[in-house]
Design a protein around this motif. Structure first.
Motif, PDB file in Angstrom:
ATOM      1  N   ASP A  45       0.833  -1.131   0.041  1.00 27.35           N
ATOM      2  CA  ASP A  45      -0.177  -0.006  -0.104  1.00 27.35           C
ATOM      3  C   ASP A  45       0.911   1.253  -0.041  1.00 27.35           C
ATOM      4  O   ASP A  45       0.583   2.053   0.783  1.00 27.35           O
ATOM      5  N   TYR A  46       1.695   1.397  -0.981  1.00 24.70           N
ATOM      6  CA  TYR A  46       2.706   2.399  -0.920  1.00 24.70           C
ATOM      7  C   TYR A  46       2.188   3.589  -2.129  1.00 24.70           C
ATOM      8  O   TYR A  46       2.029   2.909  -3.090  1.00 24.70           O
ATOM      9  N   SER A  47       2.414   4.873  -1.618  1.00 21.99           N
ATOM     10  CA  SER A  47       1.636   5.758  -2.398  1.00 21.99           C
ATOM     11  C   SER A  47       2.487   6.861  -2.103  1.00 21.99           C
ATOM     12  O   SER A  47       3.109   7.189  -0.934  1.00 21.99           O
ATOM     13  N   ILE A  48       2.904   7.935  -3.216  1.00 20.81           N
ATOM     14  CA  ILE A  48       3.521   9.081  -2.963  1.00 20.81           C
ATOM     15  C   ILE A  48       2.618  10.171  -3.392  1.00 20.81           C
ATOM     16  O   ILE A  48       2.134  10.095  -4.684  1.00 20.81           O
ATOM     17  N   HIS A  49       2.158  11.300  -2.793  1.00 21.51           N
ATOM     18  CA  HIS A  49       1.586  12.374  -2.988  1.00 21.51           C
ATOM     19  C   HIS A  49       2.665  13.536  -3.346  1.00 21.51           C
ATOM     20  O   HIS A  49       3.479  13.659  -2.484  1.00 21.51           O
ATOM     21  N   TYR A  50       2.068  14.353  -4.084  1.00 19.71           N
ATOM     22  CA  TYR A  50       2.970  15.801  -4.260  1.00 19.71           C
ATOM     23  C   TYR A  50       2.038  16.996  -3.958  1.00 19.71           C
ATOM     24  O   TYR A  50       0.924  17.120  -4.442  1.00 19.71           O
ATOM     25  N   TYR A  51       2.565  17.744  -2.976  1.00 18.80           N
ATOM     26  CA  TYR A  51       1.801  18.922  -2.782  1.00 18.80           C
ATOM     27  C   TYR A  51       2.576  20.034  -3.331  1.00 18.80           C
ATOM     28  O   TYR A  51       3.875  20.825  -2.842  1.00 18.80           O
ATOM     29  N   LYS A  52       2.199  20.656  -4.451  1.00 17.70           N
ATOM     30  CA  LYS A  52       2.965  21.496  -5.305  1.00 17.70           C
ATOM     31  C   LYS A  52       3.291  22.849  -4.715  1.00 17.70           C
ATOM     32  O   LYS A  52       4.309  23.454  -4.762  1.00 17.70           O
ATOM     33  N   PRO A  53       2.130  23.507  -4.037  1.00 23.44           N
ATOM     34  CA  PRO A  53       2.490  24.903  -3.428  1.00 23.44           C
ATOM     35  C   PRO A  53       3.862  24.713  -2.558  1.00 23.44           C
ATOM     36  O   PRO A  53       4.627  26.055  -2.536  1.00 23.44           O
ATOM     37  N   LEU A  54       4.349  23.903  -1.891  1.00 17.68           N
ATOM     38  CA  LEU A  54       5.657  23.725  -0.909  1.00 17.68           C
ATOM     39  C   LEU A  54       6.486  22.541  -1.501  1.00 17.68           C
ATOM     40  O   LEU A  54       7.328  22.371  -0.874  1.00 17.68           O
ATOM     41  N   GLN A  55       6.070  21.997  -2.671  1.00 19.90           N
ATOM     42  CA  GLN A  55       7.142  21.179  -3.688  1.00 19.90           C
ATOM     43  C   GLN A  55       7.418  20.052  -2.628  1.00 19.90           C
ATOM     44  O   GLN A  55       8.640  19.524  -2.471  1.00 19.90           O
ATOM     45  N   LEU A  56       6.353  19.519  -1.689  1.00 16.65           N
ATOM     46  CA  LEU A  56       6.471  18.253  -0.904  1.00 16.65           C
ATOM     47  C   LEU A  56       6.171  16.958  -1.619  1.00 16.65           C
ATOM     48  O   LEU A  56       5.010  16.975  -2.168  1.00 16.65           O
ATOM     49  N   LEU A  57       7.072  15.951  -1.613  1.00 18.85           N
ATOM     50  CA  LEU A  57       6.567  14.775  -1.900  1.00 18.85           C
ATOM     51  C   LEU A  57       6.246  13.849  -0.609  1.00 18.85           C
ATOM     52  O   LEU A  57       7.098  13.950   0.362  1.00 18.85           O
ATOM     53  N   ILE A  58       5.042  13.368  -0.593  1.00 21.23           N
ATOM     54  CA  ILE A  58       4.550  12.649   0.849  1.00 21.23           C
ATOM     55  C   ILE A  58       4.460  11.266   0.571  1.00 21.23           C
ATOM     56  O   ILE A  58       3.503  10.937  -0.271  1.00 21.23           O
ATOM     57  N   ALA A  59       5.133  10.574   1.234  1.00 21.85           N
ATOM     58  CA  ALA A  59       5.111   9.001   1.014  1.00 21.85           C
ATOM     59  C   ALA A  59       4.399   8.326   1.964  1.00 21.85           C
ATOM     60  O   ALA A  59       4.789   8.778   3.349  1.00 21.85           O
ATOM     61  N   ASN A  60       3.872   7.184   1.886  1.00 20.87           N
ATOM     62  CA  ASN A  60       2.743   6.705   2.812  1.00 20.87           C
ATOM     63  C   ASN A  60       2.998   5.179   2.376  1.00 20.87           C
ATOM     64  O   ASN A  60       2.898   4.660   1.178  1.00 20.87           O
ATOM     65  N   PHE A  61       3.387   4.287   3.395  1.00 19.18           N
ATOM     66  CA  PHE A  61       3.215   2.744   3.019  1.00 19.18           C
ATOM     67  C   PHE A  61       2.996   2.253   4.447  1.00 19.18           C
ATOM     68  O   PHE A  61       3.201   2.523   5.376  1.00 19.18           O
ATOM     69  N   LYS A  62       2.659   0.746   4.100  1.00 26.24           N
ATOM     70  CA  LYS A  62       2.628  -0.125   5.303  1.00 26.24           C
ATOM     71  C   LYS A  62       3.802  -1.236   5.402  1.00 26.24           C
ATOM     72  O   LYS A  62       3.949  -1.552   4.208  1.00 26.24           O
ATOM     73  N   TYR A  63       4.190  -1.401   6.418  1.00 23.36           N
ATOM     74  CA  TYR A  63       5.154  -2.731   6.595  1.00 23.36           C
ATOM     75  C   TYR A  63       4.460  -3.785   7.221  1.00 23.36           C
ATOM     76  O   TYR A  63       4.137  -3.631   8.291  1.00 23.36           O
TER      77      TYR A  63
END
Length: 122
Positions: A45-63
């Motif tokens: 369940d790995y995903s990466i989201h991009y928040y353009k106003p702050l140029q942030l990559l936000i990754a979420n996953f389960k281990y």
């Protein structure tokens, strides 16, 4: 005895603005070998989201494994993953002082602590 719930991980890093289009494009076809390394290391369940106003990559996953550090080291030792990181690391700026790239002693992505969770009645 029931299995413990998956460990949930959230991480953040900055995307260089000039790399935005290329980063998004290459993630539409992540190398199958890289995905296989994640799967072998019990990452789901790995995903990466991009928040353009702050140029942030936000990754979420389960281990879902039993030895997080060992499994993350296996990913870092995977040759295809190392090649992938050579491509993607140059597009990113770490928030970690002294970080030089993925798979090194100092983490490249910054771990973000969870402050709230609602799981509902699924």
């Amino acid at each position: 005895m029931s299995a413990s719930p998956p460990k949930r991980i959230c991480q953040v890093i900055k995307l260089k603005p000039e790399a935005e289009d290329e980063y998004i494009a290459i993630h539409k076809t992540v190398w199958p070998e890289v995905l296989a390394a994640l799967e072998r290391a019990h990452v789901i369940d790995y995903s990466i989201h991009y928040y353009k106003p702050l140029q942030l990559l936000i990754a979420n996953f389960k281990y879902t494994g039993n030895d997080f550090e060992s499994d993350m080291n296996k990913i870092a030792e995977d040759e295809d993953t190392k090649r992938w990181w050579k491509v993607t690391d140059g597009m990113q700026e770490s928030f970690e002082e002294g970080a030089t790239g993925s798979g090194k002693e100092i983490p490249w992505w910054t771990n973000i602590p969870e402050v709230f969770r609602f799981e509902g009645n699924n």
